[in-house]
Scaffold this active site. Structure first.
Site, short mmCIF file in Angstrom:
data_model
loop_
_atom_site.label_atom_id
_atom_site.label_comp_id
_atom_site.label_asym_id
_atom_site.label_seq_id
_atom_site.Cartn_x
_atom_site.Cartn_y
_atom_site.Cartn_z
N ALA A 272 0.86 -1.17 0.00
CA ALA A 272 0.00 0.00 0.00
C ALA A 272 0.91 1.23 0.00
O ALA A 272 2.07 1.16 0.42
CB ALA A 272 -0.89 -0.02 1.22
N GLY B 250 0.62 -5.14 0.82
CA GLY B 250 -0.57 -5.27 -0.02
C GLY B 250 -0.31 -6.07 -1.29
O GLY B 250 -1.21 -6.70 -1.83
N GLU C 235 -0.62 -9.58 -0.41
CA GLU C 235 -2.05 -9.85 -0.18
C GLU C 235 -2.81 -10.01 -1.50
O GLU C 235 -3.70 -10.85 -1.62
CB GLU C 235 -2.64 -8.74 0.70
CG GLU C 235 -2.08 -8.82 2.12
CD GLU C 235 -2.36 -7.58 2.95
OE1 GLU C 235 -2.06 -6.46 2.49
OE2 GLU C 235 -2.88 -7.72 4.07
N GLU D 14 4.76 -5.07 7.10
CA GLU D 14 4.00 -4.02 7.80
C GLU D 14 4.49 -3.80 9.23
O GLU D 14 4.45 -2.67 9.74
CB GLU D 14 2.50 -4.37 7.83
CG GLU D 14 1.79 -4.22 6.50
CD GLU D 14 1.83 -5.46 5.62
OE1 GLU D 14 2.68 -6.35 5.87
OE2 GLU D 14 1.01 -5.56 4.71
N1 DAK Z 1 4.66 3.16 -0.73
C1 DAK Z 1 5.06 4.34 -1.27
N2 DAK Z 1 6.21 4.48 -1.95
C2 DAK Z 1 6.96 3.39 -2.12
C3 DAK Z 1 6.61 2.13 -1.60
C4 DAK Z 1 5.38 2.03 -0.88
N3 DAK Z 1 4.93 0.88 -0.38
N4 DAK Z 1 7.58 1.25 -1.93
C5 DAK Z 1 8.50 1.94 -2.63
N5 DAK Z 1 8.13 3.22 -2.76
C6 DAK Z 1 8.85 4.29 -3.46
C7 DAK Z 1 10.09 4.74 -2.69
O1 DAK Z 1 9.72 5.67 -1.68
C8 DAK Z 1 10.89 5.37 -3.80
O2 DAK Z 1 10.38 6.64 -4.07
P1 DAK Z 1 11.40 7.90 -4.37
O3 DAK Z 1 12.27 7.96 -3.19
O4 DAK Z 1 12.12 7.49 -5.63
O5 DAK Z 1 10.48 9.06 -4.54
C9 DAK Z 1 10.60 4.48 -4.99
O6 DAK Z 1 9.38 3.79 -4.67
C10 DAK Z 1 11.65 3.44 -5.24
O7 DAK Z 1 11.86 2.76 -4.03
P2 DAK Z 1 13.33 2.57 -3.39
O8 DAK Z 1 14.23 3.69 -3.77
O9 DAK Z 1 13.12 2.31 -1.93
O10 DAK Z 1 13.79 1.24 -4.14
P3 DAK Z 1 14.78 0.13 -3.62
O11 DAK Z 1 15.01 -0.77 -4.79
O12 DAK Z 1 15.97 0.74 -2.93
O13 DAK Z 1 13.96 -0.68 -2.47
C11 DAK Z 1 12.02 -1.78 -1.56
C12 DAK Z 1 12.83 -1.40 -2.83
C13 DAK Z 1 10.70 -2.47 -2.05
C14 DAK Z 1 12.81 -2.77 -0.73
C15 DAK Z 1 11.72 -0.50 -0.75
O14 DAK Z 1 11.16 0.46 -1.63
C16 DAK Z 1 10.73 -0.75 0.34
O15 DAK Z 1 11.07 -1.28 1.39
N6 DAK Z 1 9.46 -0.33 0.13
C17 DAK Z 1 8.42 -0.43 1.12
C18 DAK Z 1 7.91 -1.86 1.19
C19 DAK Z 1 6.84 -2.00 2.26
O16 DAK Z 1 7.08 -1.71 3.43
N7 DAK Z 1 5.68 -2.43 1.83
C20 DAK Z 1 4.54 -2.60 2.71
C21 DAK Z 1 3.76 -1.34 2.68
S1 DAK Z 1 2.53 -1.32 3.94
C22 DAK Z 1 -4.27 -1.10 6.03
C23 DAK Z 1 -4.40 -1.21 4.68
C24 DAK Z 1 -3.36 -1.73 3.94
C25 DAK Z 1 -2.20 -2.12 4.56
C26 DAK Z 1 -2.09 -2.02 5.92
C27 DAK Z 1 -3.12 -1.52 6.67
N8 DAK Z 1 -5.32 -0.52 6.76
C28 DAK Z 1 -6.07 0.53 6.14
C29 DAK Z 1 -5.47 -0.80 8.13
C30 DAK Z 1 -1.10 -2.52 3.77
C31 DAK Z 1 0.09 -2.03 4.14
C32 DAK Z 1 1.24 -2.14 3.30
O17 DAK Z 1 1.26 -2.71 2.24
#
Ligand code: DAK
Length: 259
Positions: A65, A110, A113, A133
């Site tokens: 997300a 997400g 998921e 998360e």
């Molecule tokens: N959201 C927003 N931006 C994201 C992103 C994300 N999930 N993942 C990556 N990006 C963006 C980065 O910020 C970066 O943007 P700029 O800095 O270039 O502006 C760009 O994508 C490229 O990412 P990186 O520079 O970080 O790329 P790397 O190859 O170095 O790293 C990575 C890739 C996938 C390891 C890293 O980007 C990363 O850790 N991303 C976050 C992964 C993550 O934590 N995903 C889970 C998200 S939380 C709910 C509803 C839904 C959910 C929960 C609760 N409720 C309403 C209760 C679901 C939650 C999630 O999915």
């Protein structure tokens, strides 16, 4: 309809939905979840479509997300966001169309998921899959705490959910989260081959099988077997059953009409 964050293609009975926000690794914001849901509905309504492929543009399937959009959400906004996410995934699960996840790169949060709501998953060898998360001070909000243990068992699910660690495609295959691992450059071809194989079958039966497996998993065995009896008897009033069995006896390939 026109989409901004989704690319939709239709060819030979196969619909492809590609999430198209590569600058943020296809992170799902509210608009994208909304478009994604409309795209699933569009394929569902199109009677020419027999099977769908889900994938992502660039180096990610879906990196979760959109954290930027979620950061300042109120509890009420978070509830609404979780609901639209859950509705999308239920729509995929309840669709008559089998969905194949073609996982290119990151399928995190997400993204994992979405993968789990699909019917079959093929991953490129460099895919990274997980529920990170916990590292953001939350837990999965689109069904991850529920679908993951149902798919891989509670102990393995808790390992991934509590540590937030990502696993590679091979480990995902070992724990039953993906069906097949292929070279990255062969991913879409492999997904398409599988889709074409399913598209040739009776679409009445692909819908019945999907529904029986999904519904049966949530009810007791006796009720689930009764459901199978009911679908089985209905199958004998379809043209596809007559065609399938006639073709076998005539030693030719069946031509199913989905009727
Ligand atoms: N959201 C927003 N931006 C994201 C992103 C994300 N999930 N993942 C990556 N990006 C963006 C980065 O910020 C970066 O943007 P700029 O800095 O270039 O502006 C760009 O994508 C490229 O990412 P990186 O520079 O970080 O790329 P790397 O190859 O170095 O790293 C990575 C890739 C996938 C390891 C890293 O980007 C990363 O850790 N991303 C976050 C992964 C993550 O934590 N995903 C889970 C998200 S939380 C709910 C509803 C839904 C959910 C929960 C609760 N409720 C309403 C209760 C679901 C939650 C999630 O999915």
């Amino acid at each position: 309809m026109a989409y901004r964050n989704i690319i939709i293609e239709k060819k030979d009975g196969v619909g492809t939905i590609k999430i198209n926000r590569p600058k943020v690794l296809n992170a799902l914001n509210k608009d994208t979840v909304g478009e994604f849901s409309k795209a699933v509905g569009e394929l569902e309504q199109d009677k020419n479509i027999k099977v769908a492929i889900l994938t992502g543009e660039g180096k990610a399937f879906i990196a979760g997300a959109d954290i930027g959009e979620m950061k300042d959400m109120s509890s009420l906004e978070a509830k609404e966001f979780a609901e639209i996410g859950h509705n999308l995934l239920m729509k995929i699960e309840n669709s008559r169309i089998p969905f194949i996840a073609a996982v290119n790169g990151y399928a995190l949060g997400g993204g994992c998921e979405v993968l789990m709501a699909c019917d079959i998953c093929i991953a490129g060898v460099s895919a990274k899959i997980g529920q990170p998360e916990i590292n953001l001070g939350i837990h999965p909000g689109f069904g991850g705490t529920q679908r993951l243990p149902r798919l891989v068992g509670r102990m393995k699910a808790k390992d991934l959910l509590l540590t937030g660690r990502s696993i590679d495609a091979k480990e995902a295959f070992q724990i039953g989260l993906v069906n097949k691992v292929v070279e990255d450059e062969k991913l879409i071809d492999e997904a398409r081959k599988l889709a074409n194989m399913i598209a040739e079958k009776s679409s009445v039966q692909t819908g019945f099988i999907k529904s029986l497996v999904n519904k049966g998993a949530d009810i007791d065995l006796h009720s689930a077997c009764s459901l199978e009896i009911s679908y089985f008897s209905s199958s004998f009033s379809t043209e596809d059953q007559k065609e399938g069995m006639t073709a076998f006896l005539e030693k030719r390939k069946p031509m199913f009409k989905g009727k």
